[in-house]
Design a protein around this motif. Structure first.
Motif, PDB file in Angstrom:
ATOM      1  N   ASN A  67       2.546 -43.670  10.610  1.00  0.00           N
ATOM      2  CA  ASN A  67       1.703 -43.510   9.429  1.00  0.00           C
ATOM      3  C   ASN A  67       2.036 -42.201   8.700  1.00  0.00           C
TER       4      ASN A  67
ATOM      5  N   ASP B  47      -2.699 -46.608   6.181  1.00  0.00           N
ATOM      6  CA  ASP B  47      -1.871 -46.488   4.980  1.00  0.00           C
ATOM      7  C   ASP B  47      -0.564 -47.268   5.140  1.00  0.00           C
TER       8      ASP B  47
ATOM      9  N   ASP C 277      -1.245 -51.057   5.177  1.00  0.00           N
ATOM     10  CA  ASP C 277      -1.567 -51.583   3.847  1.00  0.00           C
ATOM     11  C   ASP C 277      -0.328 -51.972   3.052  1.00  0.00           C
TER      12      ASP C 277
END
Length: 167
Positions: free
Chosen positions: A107, A139, A142
């Protein structure tokens, strides 16, 4: 009879999911994209990968992570060297001992993936790893479109088995 129809539905669903996976890789060719393929059975992962390699015209590479892998980015850089494959499959996340740390570092370094890799990256995950991605690397997670599920979630296996037994 219920067991048979569940088996047929599972096969049809798996075939459709495999086609979705192949299409997702083809559409994003030449650009970085994150594709999550969720499959709780390692043997099923290998079967799908074999089908994709056999029937796809794309140059698909595979990296199998070792239990001592510390960062996903470094594992990929080391695994591909200077090449840029048309697609890259990452398997073995479930075997990584320090999986939480690996996911957190992924991440943190997420922008490096987009800057350095010009190919679709397929992460093979199981339900547990998928939950960890949601919590520890939201993040990065996504960036993936919807997760492509190649088998039933673990909690649904019990329901299917119970239906087959009671039939």
């Amino acid at each position: 009879m219920i067991g048979l129809s569940n088996s047929e539905n599972s096969t049809a669903s798996s075939t459709a999911a495999t086609k979705r996976l192949a299409r997702a890789m083809m559409v994003s060719g030449g650009e970085f994209s994150l594709i999550l393929a969720c499959c709780n059975c390692v043997q099923k992962q290998q079967q799908v990968l074999n089908v994709l390699i056999e029937f796809s015209s794309a140059d698909i590479h595979e990296i199998l992570l070792s239990p001592v892998t510390e960062t996903l980015y470094t594992a990929i850089k080391t695994g591909i060297g200077a090449t840029q494959p048309e697609a890259l499959m990452i398997r073995g996340l479930e075997s990584v001992v320090e999986i939480n740390q690996l996911i957190i570092s992924t991440n943190i370094m997420r922008n490096e993936f987009r800057e350095q890799f010009r190919f679709p990256l397929v992460l093979w995950v199981n339900d547990e790893i998928l939950r960890k991605l949601v919590w520890l690397a939201p993040d990065f997670k996504d960036w993936a479109a919807s997760t492509i599920r190649l088998d039933l979630p673990q909690n649904q296996f019990v329901e299917v088995e119970q239906q087959a037994i009671s039939a």
